[in-house]
Design an enzyme around this catalytic site. Structure first.
Site, PDB file in Angstrom:
ATOM      1  N   GLY A  47       0.860  -1.202   0.000  1.00 61.29           N
ATOM      2  CA  GLY A  47       0.000   0.000   0.000  1.00 61.29           C
ATOM      3  C   GLY A  47       0.883   1.234   0.000  1.00 61.29           C
ATOM      4  O   GLY A  47       0.728   2.147   0.801  1.00 61.29           O
ATOM      5  N   GLY A  51      -0.866   8.320   0.775  1.00 61.32           N
ATOM      6  CA  GLY A  51      -1.157   8.378   2.215  1.00 61.32           C
ATOM      7  C   GLY A  51      -0.020   7.902   3.107  1.00 61.32           C
ATOM      8  O   GLY A  51       1.153   8.233   2.885  1.00 61.32           O
ATOM      9  N   ASP A 110      -2.940  -6.440  -7.399  1.00 58.29           N
ATOM     10  CA  ASP A 110      -3.806  -6.675  -6.242  1.00 58.29           C
ATOM     11  C   ASP A 110      -3.061  -7.413  -5.112  1.00 58.29           C
ATOM     12  O   ASP A 110      -2.819  -8.616  -5.199  1.00 58.29           O
ATOM     13  CB  ASP A 110      -5.020  -7.495  -6.697  1.00 58.29           C
ATOM     14  CG  ASP A 110      -5.985  -7.745  -5.559  1.00 58.29           C
ATOM     15  OD1 ASP A 110      -5.774  -7.198  -4.450  1.00 58.29           O
ATOM     16  OD2 ASP A 110      -6.961  -8.492  -5.776  1.00 58.29           O
ATOM     17  N   ALA A 111      -2.745  -6.658  -4.064  1.00 62.81           N
ATOM     18  CA  ALA A 111      -1.975  -7.209  -2.943  1.00 62.81           C
ATOM     19  C   ALA A 111      -2.712  -8.337  -2.227  1.00 62.81           C
ATOM     20  O   ALA A 111      -2.093  -9.135  -1.509  1.00 62.81           O
ATOM     21  CB  ALA A 111      -1.659  -6.098  -1.942  1.00 62.81           C
ATOM     22  N   LEU A 138      -2.692  -0.945   3.545  1.00 62.54           N
ATOM     23  CA  LEU A 138      -3.736  -1.003   2.516  1.00 62.54           C
ATOM     24  C   LEU A 138      -5.010  -0.327   3.002  1.00 62.54           C
ATOM     25  O   LEU A 138      -5.378  -0.449   4.169  1.00 62.54           O
ATOM     26  CB  LEU A 138      -4.084  -2.462   2.193  1.00 62.54           C
ATOM     27  CG  LEU A 138      -3.055  -3.312   1.465  1.00 62.54           C
ATOM     28  CD1 LEU A 138      -3.659  -4.671   1.137  1.00 62.54           C
ATOM     29  CD2 LEU A 138      -2.570  -2.637   0.201  1.00 62.54           C
ATOM     30  N   TYR A 234     -17.318   5.215  13.156  1.00 61.58           N
ATOM     31  CA  TYR A 234     -15.958   4.719  12.936  1.00 61.58           C
ATOM     32  C   TYR A 234     -15.591   3.594  13.918  1.00 61.58           C
ATOM     33  O   TYR A 234     -15.769   2.421  13.620  1.00 61.58           O
ATOM     34  CB  TYR A 234     -14.910   5.859  12.951  1.00 61.58           C
ATOM     35  CG  TYR A 234     -13.629   5.348  12.321  1.00 61.58           C
ATOM     36  CD1 TYR A 234     -13.343   5.563  10.983  1.00 61.58           C
ATOM     37  CD2 TYR A 234     -12.737   4.548  13.059  1.00 61.58           C
ATOM     38  CE1 TYR A 234     -12.222   5.015  10.390  1.00 61.58           C
ATOM     39  CE2 TYR A 234     -11.610   3.996  12.478  1.00 61.58           C
ATOM     40  CZ  TYR A 234     -11.356   4.233  11.148  1.00 61.58           C
ATOM     41  OH  TYR A 234     -10.247   3.663  10.566  1.00 61.58           O
ATOM     42  N   LYS A 243     -10.827  -2.838  12.450  1.00 62.69           N
ATOM     43  CA  LYS A 243      -9.610  -2.367  13.135  1.00 62.69           C
ATOM     44  C   LYS A 243      -9.370  -3.191  14.406  1.00 62.69           C
ATOM     45  O   LYS A 243      -8.218  -3.471  14.750  1.00 62.69           O
ATOM     46  CB  LYS A 243      -9.711  -0.869  13.461  1.00 62.69           C
ATOM     47  CG  LYS A 243      -9.637   0.024  12.220  1.00 62.69           C
ATOM     48  CD  LYS A 243      -8.352  -0.176  11.424  1.00 62.69           C
ATOM     49  CE  LYS A 243      -8.213   0.760  10.246  1.00 62.69           C
ATOM     50  NZ  LYS A 243      -7.122   0.369   9.329  1.00 62.69           N
ATOM     51  N   LEU A 272      -6.405  12.140   8.926  1.00 62.87           N
ATOM     52  CA  LEU A 272      -5.838  12.978   7.875  1.00 62.87           C
ATOM     53  C   LEU A 272      -6.663  12.863   6.614  1.00 62.87           C
ATOM     54  O   LEU A 272      -7.346  11.866   6.402  1.00 62.87           O
ATOM     55  CB  LEU A 272      -4.415  12.509   7.563  1.00 62.87           C
ATOM     56  CG  LEU A 272      -3.371  12.974   8.565  1.00 62.87           C
ATOM     57  CD1 LEU A 272      -2.067  12.281   8.315  1.00 62.87           C
ATOM     58  CD2 LEU A 272      -3.181  14.479   8.464  1.00 62.87           C
ATOM     59  N   THR A 274      -7.107  11.748   3.297  1.00 63.85           N
ATOM     60  CA  THR A 274      -6.557  10.846   2.272  1.00 63.85           C
ATOM     61  C   THR A 274      -7.751  10.390   1.440  1.00 63.85           C
ATOM     62  O   THR A 274      -8.900  10.696   1.770  1.00 63.85           O
ATOM     63  CB  THR A 274      -5.862   9.603   2.870  1.00 63.85           C
ATOM     64  OG1 THR A 274      -6.832   8.827   3.563  1.00 63.85           O
ATOM     65  CG2 THR A 274      -4.722   9.962   3.804  1.00 63.85           C
TER      66      THR A 274
HETATM   67  P1  NAD Z   1      -4.743   5.582   0.985  1.00 58.15           P
HETATM   68  O1  NAD Z   1      -6.021   5.394   0.266  1.00 58.15           O
HETATM   69  O2  NAD Z   1      -4.036   6.876   0.836  1.00 58.15           O
HETATM   70  O3  NAD Z   1      -3.679   4.442   0.559  1.00 58.15           O
HETATM   71  C1  NAD Z   1      -4.041   3.118   0.332  1.00 58.15           C
HETATM   72  C2  NAD Z   1      -2.929   2.378  -0.403  1.00 58.15           C
HETATM   73  O4  NAD Z   1      -3.366   1.015  -0.581  1.00 58.15           O
HETATM   74  C3  NAD Z   1      -2.600   2.908  -1.811  1.00 58.15           C
HETATM   75  O5  NAD Z   1      -1.199   2.805  -2.021  1.00 58.15           O
HETATM   76  C4  NAD Z   1      -3.316   1.921  -2.738  1.00 58.15           C
HETATM   77  O6  NAD Z   1      -2.692   1.770  -4.018  1.00 58.15           O
HETATM   78  C5  NAD Z   1      -3.155   0.665  -1.940  1.00 58.15           C
HETATM   79  N1  NAD Z   1      -4.130  -0.381  -2.283  1.00 58.15           N
HETATM   80  C6  NAD Z   1      -5.483  -0.351  -2.144  1.00 58.15           C
HETATM   81  N2  NAD Z   1      -6.009  -1.526  -2.550  1.00 58.15           N
HETATM   82  C7  NAD Z   1      -4.976  -2.307  -2.938  1.00 58.15           C
HETATM   83  C8  NAD Z   1      -4.858  -3.621  -3.450  1.00 58.15           C
HETATM   84  N3  NAD Z   1      -5.924  -4.403  -3.633  1.00 58.15           N
HETATM   85  N4  NAD Z   1      -3.624  -4.082  -3.768  1.00 58.15           N
HETATM   86  C9  NAD Z   1      -2.511  -3.313  -3.605  1.00 58.15           C
HETATM   87  N5  NAD Z   1      -2.556  -2.067  -3.104  1.00 58.15           N
HETATM   88  C10 NAD Z   1      -3.773  -1.574  -2.782  1.00 58.15           C
HETATM   89  O7  NAD Z   1      -5.061   5.245   2.501  1.00 58.15           O
HETATM   90  P2  NAD Z   1      -4.476   5.745   3.898  1.00 58.15           P
HETATM   91  O8  NAD Z   1      -5.439   6.733   4.459  1.00 58.15           O
HETATM   92  O9  NAD Z   1      -3.035   6.065   3.829  1.00 58.15           O
HETATM   93  O10 NAD Z   1      -4.686   4.424   4.752  1.00 58.15           O
HETATM   94  C11 NAD Z   1      -3.677   3.468   5.008  1.00 58.15           C
HETATM   95  C12 NAD Z   1      -3.957   2.826   6.348  1.00 58.15           C
HETATM   96  O11 NAD Z   1      -3.905   3.832   7.369  1.00 58.15           O
HETATM   97  C13 NAD Z   1      -5.349   2.192   6.452  1.00 58.15           C
HETATM   98  O12 NAD Z   1      -5.275   1.017   7.218  1.00 58.15           O
HETATM   99  C14 NAD Z   1      -6.143   3.251   7.200  1.00 58.15           C
HETATM  100  O13 NAD Z   1      -7.249   2.728   7.896  1.00 58.15           O
HETATM  101  C15 NAD Z   1      -5.084   3.751   8.154  1.00 58.15           C
HETATM  102  N6  NAD Z   1      -5.354   5.071   8.777  1.00 58.15           N
HETATM  103  C16 NAD Z   1      -5.827   6.128   8.029  1.00 58.15           C
HETATM  104  C17 NAD Z   1      -6.105   7.331   8.665  1.00 58.15           C
HETATM  105  C18 NAD Z   1      -6.617   8.525   7.890  1.00 58.15           C
HETATM  106  O14 NAD Z   1      -7.126   9.459   8.497  1.00 58.15           O
HETATM  107  N7  NAD Z   1      -6.460   8.555   6.594  1.00 58.15           N
HETATM  108  C19 NAD Z   1      -5.874   7.482  10.042  1.00 58.15           C
HETATM  109  C20 NAD Z   1      -5.356   6.403  10.759  1.00 58.15           C
HETATM  110  C21 NAD Z   1      -5.106   5.196  10.114  1.00 58.15           C
END
Ligand code: NAD
Length: 396
Positions: A47, A51, A110-111, A138, A234, A243, A272, A274
């Site tokens: 991933g 983000g 697809d991871a 992811l 959430y 989670k 954040l 994203t």
């Molecule tokens: P994001 O959407 O910016 O990034 C997701 C990444 O996953 C991307 O690189 C995308 O290409 C990849 N991805 C998605 N499906 C895929 C697949 N099938 N195969 C391969 N790659 C795949 O998301 P983010 O906000 O950075 O979230 C990342 C993690 O952080 C998540 O677990 C999210 O719950 C967690 N998180 C997010 C926040 C927030 O506020 N955004 C806060 C705390 C935790």
């Protein structure tokens, strides 16, 4: 071509290669400005293209001189059609990493599938031998299960009761009431299947069985908790159930890594803007108030500041990694501090369409959203023709 944003709700259908590149360069500069981190040298990020995952890759490479392999799922460009931002980010990251003499290769696919896991393992074997850090970042609304072939969909719903609260359309600033019906049928199980810890465990099992995890290897996945106002949708909702499962999986993975002295952590990160979080009702209003309060206090962070601090002040400190009473790393500490939460809760009561641009950081939210796609980035001239066709340096 001239590329302009084409926004539909919480997604943008276009992305700007120069803007994405500039975002990556800015993140690299930030990490370099904070000095060296004595971290892992061979890193796999699952991933990795946007983000927190992209920030993790950049922090590893430019904070610790690490060789990185990134796995992501993004649309490449075709003539007249821009790529998705993660593709442009990855191309820009590889370009900068190679320029700095760092190994960087990426796998776009697809991871969740067995094939991409195998491809990744083969690449590690061929080029790096083993990895010592695996970041699992992811965020996906769907997952095709590699064993049963069924496609599961996650939902963002409360559990047990209907939830009503305020939300904002961050494009118009219109604050309105949103009502979300509770999960039904297999909504909870399906969301856990997509966003819970099963795939993380599958990755670590596959990597361990292939002997590509170094002795003492660490793996980290990201979670979120957040405030009272978003709890029903959430943390106590379907995504929260996922989670909970992810967090419980960390202990199971740690057990399974004992023989190689490995360890799995969950880091609870800050809210954040994203692509993933823009899609969750109520969260954009919370984030716009949160940004306003944290910016005024000088404690606001973006993905790169969060992950740089995670690596330098939590993961790679001398001695034990500091954990909360549930065994999690907390890098949401500034967001969750009492003064910040009290101020946001008070603003939440007051927030209306009329006052939000004043009491909240609607402009910051909106700019951040455009930035995700490489738009409204300082120092980029959007009137200049840009080549939409970009290839990954590691593939050319
Ligand atoms: P994001 O959407 O910016 O990034 C997701 C990444 O996953 C991307 O690189 C995308 O290409 C990849 N991805 C998605 N499906 C895929 C697949 N099938 N195969 C391969 N790659 C795949 O998301 P983010 O906000 O950075 O979230 C990342 C993690 O952080 C998540 O677990 C999210 O719950 C967690 N998180 C997010 C926040 C927030 O506020 N955004 C806060 C705390 C935790």
């Amino acid at each position: 071509m001239i590329i302009a944003p084409r926004v539909r709700g919480f997604i943008c259908l276009t992305a700007h290669p120069r803007g994405c590149e500039q975002n990556v360069i800015n993140q690299i500069e930030y990490v370099k400005s904070k000095g060296t981190i004595d971290g892992a040298k061979k890193v796999l990020v699952i991933g990795s293209s946007t983000g927190f995952g992209l920030a993790s890759r950049i922090t590893s490479a430019f904070g610790s001189d690490a060789a990185t392999i990134g796995v992501f799922f993004d649309k490449p460009s075709s003539p007249g059609r821009p790529a998705s931002p993660g593709f442009y980010n990855t191309a820009a990251f590889e370009k900068q990493a190679h320029k700095a003499g760092l190994y960087a290769k990426s796998i776009n696919g697809d991871a969740f599938s067995k094939e991409i896991k195998e491809q990744t393992i083969n690449l590690i074997k061929k080029d790096l031998g083993q990895v010592d850090l695996v970041i699992y970042s992811l965020a996906s609304p769907v997952r095709t299960h590699p064993e049963i072939g069924k496609r599961f969909k996650s939902v963002l719903k409360p559990i047990g009761q209907t939830f009503s609260n305020k939300t904002v359309d961050f494009h118009t600033g219109n604050v309105s009431e949103v009502t979300i019906a509770p999960a039904e049928g297999e909504d909870v199980e399906n969301t856990v299947t997509v966003m819970g810890g099963e795939d993380w465990q599958m990755w670590i099992d596959a990597l361990k069985n292939a002997n590509v995890l170094a002795d003492g290897a660490t793996t980290v996945a990201y979670s979120y908790i957040g405030p009272e106002v978003t709890k029903p949708v959430y943390r106590n909702g379907t995504i929260g159930a996922a989670k909970d499962h992810l967090e419980a999986t960390a202990f199971r993975i740690s057990d399974s890594l004992k023989a190689i002295n490995g360890k799995a952590y969950v880091s609870v990160n800050k809210a954040l803007v994203t692509q993933a979080s823009s899609a969750i009702p109520v969260i954009p209003l919370y984030i716009s108030l949160l940004y306003k309060v944290m910016k005024a206090k000088g404690t606001h962070e973006g993905c790169i500041e969060q992950i740089q601090r995670l690596f330098s002040d939590r993961l790679y400190v001398s001695g034990e990694v500091p954990l909360d009473d549930k065994g999690r790393i907390r890098i949401d500490d500034w967001e969750m501090s009492e003064d910040v939460q009290n101020e946001v809760a008070a603003l939440w009561q007051k927030a209306t369409t009329e006052n939000l641009s004043e009491i909240g950081d609607l402009e910051g939210y909106s700019n951040n959203f455009y930035n995700l796609f490489g738009f409204k980035v300082d120092a980029v001239d959007y009137d200049v023709d840009v080549n939409e066709e970009v290839t990954l340096p590691s593939e050319s």
